[in-house]
Enzyme design. Sequence first.
Site, PDB file in Angstrom:
ATOM      1  CG  PHE A  78     -44.304 -24.048   3.869  1.00  0.00           C
ATOM      2  CD1 PHE A  78     -44.613 -25.115   3.040  1.00  0.00           C
ATOM      3  CD2 PHE A  78     -45.196 -23.727   4.892  1.00  0.00           C
ATOM      4  CE1 PHE A  78     -45.775 -25.864   3.235  1.00  0.00           C
ATOM      5  CE2 PHE A  78     -46.367 -24.473   5.089  1.00  0.00           C
ATOM      6  CZ  PHE A  78     -46.648 -25.541   4.261  1.00  0.00           C
ATOM      7  CG  ASP A  84     -45.705 -16.436   5.777  1.00  0.00           C
ATOM      8  OD1 ASP A  84     -46.003 -16.458   6.985  1.00  0.00           O
ATOM      9  OD2 ASP A  84     -45.892 -17.392   5.004  1.00  0.00           O
ATOM     10  CE  LYS A  95     -46.590 -22.615  11.514  1.00  0.00           C
ATOM     11  NZ  LYS A  95     -46.865 -24.016  11.773  1.00  0.00           N
TER      12      LYS A  95
HETATM   13  N1  PLP Z   1     -46.550 -19.683   6.344  1.00  0.00           N
HETATM   14  C1  PLP Z   1     -45.557 -20.151   7.091  1.00  0.00           C
HETATM   15  C2  PLP Z   1     -44.293 -19.350   7.199  1.00  0.00           C
HETATM   16  C3  PLP Z   1     -45.667 -21.368   7.766  1.00  0.00           C
HETATM   17  O1  PLP Z   1     -44.650 -21.827   8.500  1.00  0.00           O
HETATM   18  C4  PLP Z   1     -46.872 -22.084   7.658  1.00  0.00           C
HETATM   19  C5  PLP Z   1     -47.035 -23.380   8.325  1.00  0.00           C
HETATM   20  O2  PLP Z   1     -46.101 -24.028   8.715  1.00  0.00           O
HETATM   21  C6  PLP Z   1     -47.895 -21.557   6.870  1.00  0.00           C
HETATM   22  C7  PLP Z   1     -47.710 -20.349   6.234  1.00  0.00           C
HETATM   23  C8  PLP Z   1     -49.198 -22.288   6.748  1.00  0.00           C
HETATM   24  O3  PLP Z   1     -49.892 -22.184   7.943  1.00  0.00           O
HETATM   25  P1  PLP Z   1     -51.082 -23.193   8.273  1.00  0.00           P
HETATM   26  O4  PLP Z   1     -50.493 -24.542   8.405  1.00  0.00           O
HETATM   27  O5  PLP Z   1     -51.664 -22.655   9.553  1.00  0.00           O
HETATM   28  O6  PLP Z   1     -52.042 -23.100   7.143  1.00  0.00           O
END
Ligand code: PLP
Length: 411
Positions: free
Chosen positions: A152, A237, A266
């Site tokens: 994700f 990520d 986050k």
């Molecule tokens: N990457 C990861 C690993 C995530 O867990 C998330 C959100 O849960 C995102 C990207 C996307 O982040 P955002 O919701 O701040 O756009």
Amino acid sequence: MNPQTLSSSTAVEQSATAALYDQFVLGNYARAAISIVRGCGSRVWDESGRSYLDYTSGIAVCALGHSHPRWVEAVQRQAAELVHVSNLFRTPNQGELARRLVQRAGPGRVFFCNSGAEANEGMIKLARLHGRKVSSGVEGRRYKIICARNAFHGRTFGGMSATPQEKIQGGFRPLVPGFAFAGLNDLEGFRALIDDETAAIFVETVQGEGGVHPCTTGFLQGLRQLCNEHQLLLMLDEVQCGVGRSGRFFAFEHHGVQPDAIGMAKGLGGGFPIGAIWVGKTSADLFTPGSHGTTFGGTPLACAAALAVLEVIEKEHLLEHVMATAPHLHAGLAKIQADFPDAVKNVRGLGFMAGIELAFEPPPFVAKLREGGLLCPAAGGNVVRFLPPLNTTRAEIDEALGILRSALSAR
Ligand code: PLP
């Protein structure tokens, strides 16, 4: 405020809030049937005055819990001084935050944005620029990015295209071209996908939304080697697993691997929206003036919030705390698995990013936990996640485990 002091009119307000959502807020979320009005430490209160142990933490965002006094003081002071000027100017907080993140990540530079998806968009664009560089300046020759199945990476077009799940992509095609997928921890699968159009490998160090799946050390070290051999960027990520959640500042530090780029968001702002990418020294000059940007990225206020998070992580020794306390959480979950083998199929995770895989669909069970006073988010693959604030106590962990045990007993 004591929960008891809340007036009975709050019950009316609660339904009024629900009515406002029903009428005016887009229906893209399946929200829980409570409205939250206040938080303190690991706890939040709903409109009726009921308190909950918050192990959702805003989906791994509230690293210091709610309303940490140092964070509140930093945000209030900065709000009264200077909030936003745009990136047409320098501001001291952004420079200092970049320095601190470089100290943590290694030699390189930082770009600030507002969310995890935006951080990942930046990294996807970085991969394209890297591809052009290693193609002697020819654009579009090397542009492919290999990602993990079950990943994700966010809801923007780049993030969605890197997220091979029907529930995310469905309805939005055509997507951005150039993404290929292999299983997480399947090094040979990743190797087999590399061709002369590949520019980067991009994985979550610990998959979060996909169901809490950590990368193995061998896999990450193998990816590093593949990237070196084929002139690919290794992009991690760490939007969910970074900023202390794993017990190290970055989760990749558990594996002795140095990436070329890191996406974070986050926990970085402790609840204030901020995202960032760190880019290692050899790629740090790929973004040139005008090649990328965002109006709100790295405002003095967002950076003050993030600096307070980093300061508290250091002063309160929160990385050490997570390392020392997470085994208690994981052992407690393992004991519950042993006691409820028909309901709990697996327990896994890293630090304060823990998941239990259930033998059934999580949503009704998540509601049961909430009724018992514990807020936990679901994830893919029938998983319920435990994402406590980094400063949660052993007593609070025991309380969460007790609520989980009761909910399983009552099934
Ligand atoms: N990457 C990861 C690993 C995530 O867990 C998330 C959100 O849960 C995102 C990207 C996307 O982040 P955002 O919701 O701040 O756009």
